[in-house]
Every structure is written in C-alpha cells, then in structure tokens.
Design an enzyme around this catalytic site. Structure first.
Site, PDB file in Angstrom:
ATOM      1  CD  GLN A 134      -1.034  -0.064   3.767  1.00 55.44           C
ATOM      2  OE1 GLN A 134      -2.061   0.594   3.833  1.00 55.44           O
ATOM      3  NE2 GLN A 134      -0.644  -0.871   4.755  1.00 55.44           N
ATOM      4  N   GLY A 135       0.247   2.399  -0.114  1.00 58.66           N
ATOM      5  CA  GLY A 135       0.920   3.678   0.048  1.00 58.66           C
ATOM      6  C   GLY A 135       2.054   3.922  -0.926  1.00 58.66           C
ATOM      7  CB  ILE A 136       5.346   5.576  -0.397  1.00 58.00           C
ATOM      8  CG1 ILE A 136       4.829   6.955   0.035  1.00 58.00           C
ATOM      9  CG2 ILE A 136       6.648   5.735  -1.185  1.00 58.00           C
ATOM     10  CD1 ILE A 136       5.742   7.680   1.010  1.00 58.00           C
TER      11      ILE A 136
ATOM     12  CB  VAL B  29      12.482  -5.622   6.092  1.00 59.40           C
ATOM     13  CG1 VAL B  29      11.732  -5.848   4.785  1.00 59.40           C
ATOM     14  CG2 VAL B  29      11.872  -4.468   6.890  1.00 59.40           C
TER      15      VAL B  29
ATOM     16  CG  ASN C 122       8.685   1.934   0.617  1.00 60.18           C
ATOM     17  OD1 ASN C 122       8.736   3.148   0.498  1.00 60.18           O
ATOM     18  ND2 ASN C 122       7.570   1.299   0.990  1.00 60.18           N
TER      19      ASN C 122
ATOM     20  CE1 TYR D  28       9.219   7.129  10.177  1.00 55.54           C
ATOM     21  CE2 TYR D  28       9.339   9.524  10.092  1.00 55.54           C
ATOM     22  CZ  TYR D  28       9.157   8.307   9.452  1.00 55.54           C
ATOM     23  OH  TYR D  28       8.922   8.277   8.099  1.00 55.54           O
TER      24      TYR D  28
ATOM     25  CE  LYS E 299      11.889   6.364   7.764  1.00 58.90           C
ATOM     26  NZ  LYS E 299      11.966   5.264   6.774  1.00 58.90           N
TER      27      LYS E 299
ATOM     28  N   GLY F 126       8.243  14.052   1.987  1.00 56.92           N
ATOM     29  CA  GLY F 126       7.769  15.031   2.953  1.00 56.92           C
ATOM     30  C   GLY F 126       6.484  14.532   3.587  1.00 56.92           C
TER      31      GLY F 126
ATOM     32  CB  VAL G 119       3.290  11.104   1.589  1.00 58.35           C
ATOM     33  CG1 VAL G 119       2.690  10.409   0.369  1.00 58.35           C
ATOM     34  CG2 VAL G 119       4.727  11.545   1.312  1.00 58.35           C
TER      35      VAL G 119
END
Length: 291
Positions: free
Chosen positions: A45-47, A95, A121, A187, A191, A218, A220
C-alpha cells in the site's frame, strides 16, 4: 535513394557490418534479456505500492513484499503489475529479520531472475515525546526503520556482487532526516541514521559498481500519515486531519504530496539516468525542508 545507398555500402564492403547491426538492434529492443527486476519492500500500500507500480510501468518485473497480514493488498498489487504486462511475485517477510530478507531476495531471484534494484521502503512510525519513549518502542522503530534497511542493503549487495553486474540500492529516508518534526523524535533519529548509512554504503560499494541512494518524502497522503496525524492529535488535542492540514502552510509548493510524487523520484534513481548519482538522499517534499 535507398537503393543507391545500398549499392554504395556494398561497393565499400560495408554491407556485412551494416545489416547485422540493424538485426542486432532489433533483437535488443525485443529481447527478454533486457528485462530488469526490482524488490520493493512494504509495497502492499501507500508509497511502496506506488513505487512498485511505477517500476512495472518502467519495464521492471517486481517482487512485491509486505507482511503476511497485508496479503490481500499484496495480491492486488501483483495482479495490477501483471495487468501491465510485467511479471510479479508476492513475498511475505519481516525486513527486521535478516533470515527473512535473505529468503525474500532468493525467492525474487528464483522467480524473476537476477536482481537489479533493491528499494528498501518498509518502515513504521510512532508519535511520542522523546522523554516518554520506552525501550520496546525505540527498539521496534530501529529494528524496522534502520536494521531492516541495513539487512536489505547487505543482502542485495551480496547478490549484486555474486552476479558481478553491479546494481542499485535505494533507501527510504524522510524529510525528518534533514529537519526533525515535533512528537516523532525516535522516528526522526531512525531516518537520519538511514541517510548516514546511505552515504557510508555508497563509498563502500562503489568498487562493485553498486550505487546507493535514498529518497526523502515530505508529508504524504498515506496510511502512515493518518497514524501520525491521529497520534499528534492525541497529544495536542487537534481534531483528526488538522495536524496534516496544518503542514501545508510550510510547504513551498503549497500542497501535500501523493505517493506518485515519491515514485517518480525512485523511478529516476532506478534508471540509467542516475548511474552517476550515489550517496545522495533526494528530498521529495515540495520545498518544505528549507521553506
């Protein structure tokens, strides 16, 4: 005119090289050998979904990864890719577990052929003040967002080296790797670590013709931001959707992004056009980080 050119080429002894060149070019354009493959983690889903679909449109066969609980979404993405005329395989793996990443890469190679692109991702977020962070919360965020990226990068790089043909690693960072946001400090730290890892691995793997880059979305419109918005609302009391809406004022372009905005950047990083780009984390934020 064509006949005259053919006579000239024949008279100059060029016909033997001219004809086969055309045939080889036609064969290259239609050969299955030119197909490439990519793994996109967290692509149910999503990005991640937008990236998987975009890479399929670009001509990639795609390994679609997510957790087993998202199997219906994964199968839908696989079907959509196959409808585009590309091959796709679903792989359910966490992952943050090295052995599962190894199995994912092997399954992709067995089903689709040699690996060309790894898109790390998959990620999670949690809204929480740093002073309230608990050991289990911090550990989980780093296990998925940082260790998960490291394991994917390691296993993909080993596969690329084994193949001997180079490859592309593309990591998901975030705008918060450049500019931290309130209420998601851990978070942000994960990143920033991904951005640093991307730079380090780019130097380490260049000798193997492997490029390592990242993309930094940014704000989303996605399920992750729905969770972030709700979490922020539980702290600052703003109604659902208001925290998300408030971000628009700090975005230079004047709108929040959609997953396709990010997928376009990944498309570039996965293409030959980025062959001389490595160690970069590309902002896809509408100008928010420096507005």
């Amino acid at each position: 005119m064509v006949a005259r050119l053919l006579r000239l080429s024949s008279s100059r002894g060029l016909s033997s090289s001219f004809g086969p060149t055309l045939r080889s070019q036609r064969g290259f354009a239609t050969s299955k050998a030119v197909s490439k493959t990519a793994i996109v983690s967290g692509s149910g889903q999503g990005i991640g979904k937008a990236i998987a679909i975009r890479l399929a449109r670009d001509g990639f066969d795609v390994c679609v990864n997510d957790l087993k609980k998202n199997s219906k979404m994964v199968e839908s993405v696989v079907d959509e890719i196959k409808a585009l005329g590309r091959n796709a395989v679903p792989v359910y793996a966490d992952v943050s577990k090295y052995a599962q990443v190894e199995s994912m890469v092997q399954t992709s190679v067995d089903a689709l052929g040699p690996l060309d692109v790894m898109v790390a991702n998959a990620g999670i977020a949690q809204v929480q003040w740093a002073m309230d962070a608990k050991e289990a919360d911090v550990q989980k965020l780093f296990e998925v967002n940082f260790f998960g990226v490291l394991w994917q990068d390691q296993v993909a790089a080993k596969q690329f080296i084994k193949q001997g043909s180079g490859g592309k690693i593309i990591n998901c960072a975030s705008i918060v790797a450049f500019r931290p946001f309130l209420m998601i400090p851990v978070y942000c730290a994960t990143k920033a670590a991904v951005r640093s890892l991307t730079q380090s691995l780019a130097m380490e793997l260049a000798q193997h013709k492997i490029t390592v880059n990242g993309y930094a979305p940014g704000v989303v419109e996605s399920s992750m931001w729905d969770l972030i918005d709700a979490g922020m609302g539980s702290i600052n009391g703003l109604p659902k959707g208001q925290n998300f809406e408030n971000t628009k004022g700090s975005i230079t372009i004047g709108r929040t992004s959609v997953p396709d905005d990010v997928a376009k950047m990944v498309s570039f990083l996965a293409s030959p056009d980025s062959d001389y780009v490595t160690g970069q984390t590309m902002l896809v934020d509408g100008g928010m980080a420096f507005s």
